[in-house]
Write an enzyme that holds these catalytic residues in place. Sequence first.
Site, PDB file in Angstrom:
ATOM      1  N   HIS A  95      -6.490  -2.199  44.566  1.00  0.00           N
ATOM      2  CA  HIS A  95      -7.864  -1.951  45.000  1.00  0.00           C
ATOM      3  C   HIS A  95      -7.938  -0.632  45.749  1.00  0.00           C
ATOM      4  CE1 HIS A  95      -6.886  -6.311  45.359  1.00  0.00           C
ATOM      5  NE2 HIS A  95      -7.905  -6.416  44.546  1.00  0.00           N
ATOM      6  N   HIS A 137      -1.843  18.518  14.250  1.00  0.00           N
ATOM      7  CA  HIS A 137      -1.283  19.378  13.214  1.00  0.00           C
ATOM      8  C   HIS A 137      -0.073  20.158  13.717  1.00  0.00           C
ATOM      9  CE1 HIS A 137      -1.240  21.743   9.545  1.00  0.00           C
ATOM     10  NE2 HIS A 137      -1.092  22.819  10.294  1.00  0.00           N
ATOM     11  N   THR A 169      -0.926  13.688   5.874  1.00  0.00           N
ATOM     12  CA  THR A 169      -1.215  14.351   4.615  1.00  0.00           C
ATOM     13  C   THR A 169      -0.548  15.712   4.560  1.00  0.00           C
ATOM     14  OG1 THR A 169      -3.331  13.226   4.593  1.00  0.00           O
ATOM     15  CG2 THR A 169      -3.076  15.057   3.078  1.00  0.00           C
ATOM     16  N   SER A 170      -0.625  16.455   5.670  1.00  0.00           N
ATOM     17  CA  SER A 170      -0.079  17.798   5.634  1.00  0.00           C
ATOM     18  C   SER A 170       1.435  17.756   5.409  1.00  0.00           C
ATOM     19  CB  SER A 170      -0.480  18.546   6.912  1.00  0.00           C
ATOM     20  OG  SER A 170       0.623  19.075   7.571  1.00  0.00           O
ATOM     21  N   GLY A 201      -3.415  16.094  -3.418  1.00  0.00           N
ATOM     22  CA  GLY A 201      -4.348  15.964  -2.293  1.00  0.00           C
ATOM     23  C   GLY A 201      -5.794  15.849  -2.719  1.00  0.00           C
ATOM     24  N   ASP A 208      -9.256  26.441   9.011  1.00  0.00           N
ATOM     25  CA  ASP A 208      -8.504  25.208   8.794  1.00  0.00           C
ATOM     26  C   ASP A 208      -7.056  25.405   9.231  1.00  0.00           C
ATOM     27  OD1 ASP A 208      -8.084  22.538   7.457  1.00  0.00           O
ATOM     28  OD2 ASP A 208      -6.602  23.798   6.432  1.00  0.00           O
ATOM     29  N   GLY A 263      -4.358  23.877   8.424  1.00  0.00           N
ATOM     30  CA  GLY A 263      -3.393  23.820   7.323  1.00  0.00           C
ATOM     31  C   GLY A 263      -3.292  25.160   6.621  1.00  0.00           C
TER      32      GLY A 263
END
Lengths: 575, 575
Positions: B217, B400, B443-444, B485, B555, B557
């Site tokens: 508290h 990324h 995905t990358s 992709g 982007d 990527g």
Amino acid sequence: MTRLWNAPADFADEMVEGFARANGRWVRKVYGGVSRSTVAEEPEVAVVIGGGSGHYPAFAGLVGPGLAHGAAMGNLFASPSAHQVESVARASHRGRGVLLSYGNYAGDVLHFTEAQEALRADGIDCRTVAVTDDIFSAGPNEPERRRGIAGDLTVFKIAGAAASLGWDLDGVERVARRANDRTRSMGVAFSGCTMPGAAEPLFSVPEGRMAIGLGIHGEPGLAETEIPTADGLAELFAEHLLADAEVPVAETAGARVVPILNGLGSVKSEELFVVFRRVAELAEERGITLVDPQVGEFCTSFDMAGASLTFLWLDDELEELWAAPADTPAFRTGSFDRGGLLAAEDGGAEAAERAIPAASEESREDARRIAGLLDATRAAIDAHADELGRLDAIAGDGDHGIGMQRGASAAAAEAAGLAARGAGAGTLLAGAGGAWADRAGGTSGALWGVILRTLGSAAGDDDVLTGERVAAGLTEAAEAVMAYGKARVGDKTLVDALVPFAESLAAGVADGQSLSTAWETAAKTATKAAQDTADLLPGMGRARSHGDKSLGVPDPGAVSLALIATTVGGLLARD
Amino acid sequence: MTRLWNAPADFADEMVEGFARANGRWVRKVYGGVSRSTVAEEPEVAVVIGGGSGHYPAFAGLVGPGLAHGAAMGNLFASPSAHQVESVARASHRGRGVLLSYGNYAGDVLHFTEAQEALRADGIDCRTVAVTDDIFSAGPNEPERRRGIAGDLTVFKIAGAAASLGWDLDGVERVARRANDRTRSMGVAFSGCTMPGAAEPLFSVPEGRMAIGLGIHGEPGLAETEIPTADGLAELFAEHLLADAEVPVAETAGARVVPILNGLGSVKSEELFVVFRRVAELAEERGITLVDPQVGEFCTSFDMAGASLTFLWLDDELEELWAAPADTPAFRTGSFDRGGLLAAEDGGAEAAERAIPAASEESREDARRIAGLLDATRAAIDAHADELGRLDAIAGDGDHGIGMQRGASAAAAEAAGLAARGAGAGTLLAGAGGAWADRAGGTSGALWGVILRTLGSAAGDDDVLTGERVAAGLTEAAEAVMAYGKARVGDKTLVDALVPFAESLAAGVADGQSLSTAWETAAKTATKAAQDTADLLPGMGRARSHGDKSLGVPDPGAVSLALIATTVGGLLARD
């Protein structure tokens, strides 16, 4: 904020390692994720789930008897690779085929599909079911484009239950698809999460606003509104989930539904229960039976603030599978002999309405006046509750205003009822004190209960409440409070104002002043004393909270007492 | 922030109501809190716990077979009143006496003691055990002044287990005291919670700092430091808990301990697992066996950011009681037939080290050069990882940079190993591609795996890697990436840079340029194309996250591809 990590790039690996070390009873670490550490007596179809990390208990927390056989765990918010999915599937496979299931995101679709191809090429029968429960990610005419969120759980659970019952792969796949077809979710968000090591949140929602349909990685939502009340959120959820129900809305009455009210990370159980209360009411109004409600965290996004509601529309088959036992690190159900179920009646010790003791007409007249004073007290506390809360928040836990409001309101209501039923002053004060203590809770509520009850004892139900009697009662009350709360003058509590108030009142009355005159002086003394609680030297007051370095803030309990004394004094003077 | 409520003053009541509606299988609402909705076949001693609300699953979440029989629930962070405790105890009593147990705070001591007196006055045998596990709230010489925090759970669980085994009140009290004597906790905090309806947090800790020993508290802590690493926090916890162990430190080797790593609200499971990993290592180093680890939320403070570690030092009796089954809304253990336990070995499909196919000397020479290029790539990615992460955080999920780091680093390491073992260029590129995809995930990662593996196929292990062969491989790689992709030029992905890069390289080589000259031009083309991914008109790019309104950000990527192309180009030009 996410705060605890070593090297951010190692976070996901170290998390899996820690998870496996903590949960060796259920899982073992394999390449690409975790697989059960136990084997069922009879080989089962392997249900392998997975996705990015950061959504605990999805996905690894759902591996164990009755649920999944393995979970492929990608990096944070990133799909596992096809090789990882394949590895977990191979580790989990027992010769009866593999069902892969995961939330419908592009990366996961790619990798799970590739893994399926690799397994099939090796002669292992494999199917995949992508979960598509999020009704805000695509329209009802293209359900295959919808994302998977907390509804993952229903599909995994149903598939895992079917596998544990020995069903073959065709059956497990069929019922998993059926569960997915009958599962709908809707989510809202108040703020995004930060990834380990990141300085900024992944996405954000403006302060005080709520994004409707926002995805768990920040994928775009539908709209933004003010944050509604808890009831308002329940209504918003129900409206959309019923409009998008698999079962036509006209047929929802009589339906049986498993509700899953999911917190995304920072919305806590207490808030979810308040929302659930209204969800349950709404279901009841519509004739929908809620089965085995789930309220908690099932699919999170680190410490994202948000919530979702999922409905699984049951049929007989799904209900039987939902109810089957499961035992995983984060989801356990249905295997305990609970003994008999009690009737749902309130079995508590709340006393039946007590008879009102007989009282003199004078005392009943006093009681009615005191009920008026308590109502004025309630109004004064209501008007100053925020102020009292702020005062308390500086050096205490911030709940003083709310506690006083609850207590005063309950006392006033109890007093009004007792007065109407002809109670004398003593009975009325005792009843009001009990109501205050029960309803306010906390130490301060208990102390106000003591004050009112002690005054009640002094007043009795027979005699007129003279100034002397009031002064004597208050002196006793001050002593009782000190004994009860183990506090003395100078401890920065309500006692610091109560004692001088009682002393001043007693002195005035002894001096021959009228009650109202003596009270007025005493109230001023109490106000001054309350202010003085702020003037202690550093270190002399109770340091009640982090950062409290004798801040020059008066004690809220003492301030409340002064406020009430002043309010009552004003009314006495008018009489 | 606490965000969901109706009227703040109604929050606690509505929370209890929602909780009871969601958990009718375990509890029923009674005046003052909840009591079990089930009865055991044989009457048991009633274990009644409680305290303020706002600490879920403490206290109501712990009511059910094998654990507590009832929970008195006060207002937010406020003790229940004596009347409420008494009511819950009466509703839970089955004629064998009552054990009251709660965290050691002044208000709770007052009210539970008063309730005990009322029950005794009515002929009900009643004992109380206040939990005092927080080692930072008072010194080891005055344990009775210590507060109760997440160690509540061990005392409640042990008492509940003894009751469920039919022990009498003397026995239940004795073992509850023993559990309390052998339970130690330590907590840290990063930020306070806000109460429902409050605008400001109850208490705060400066940004980036950690308060050691801060109460749930906001009660004062011991010190403030920078936030340590996850490992550092584990070490801090272990150091203090071992120094304050009931068992003398010299005798800790061989001890058996239940660890409870508790999140206060906003510190999430993933972070706790990373911390637990190190706790487990430290215990192992000291020869301490961790039994049935608990990692999650057991005693919270709304969305307070903080964590605590509790050690319950077992003896045989305590271990048996800890392991007994329990089934409550928030704590379920020990009643499931799990089947056989597998050995803990890694059963995954990670391939054994593969044999290296034969390769020509020319190809092995090329492979060594490529390993060098991959190492330079790794270094370039490392140097720019934060930048890539920031870029991705604006329109994507911010991972990324970390993904590229993991992938490039794994690919470089794999390539170095393969080169050392005499692999040709084709084998080396295929191995590096696989390592990249596995380790980066997402995905990358998969796309970089495709690029490297396609280049590997084009290279083979026999022929010299000419400019023509490289250009043809890259053209194939661009096509494979688009197929895999499902992205085309203009979709704001890596494809936007890869396709012009491959086209430019092919054109230059076809024009008779050297590989390094053609590559340099192609790298410039890729850089320009990557920059152009920011120049799409609003709405033309993929809106990948809430708030992404074509922000003019390239982007990540595509930027990564340009960065790698430029890095490799620089080295080729130097050769």
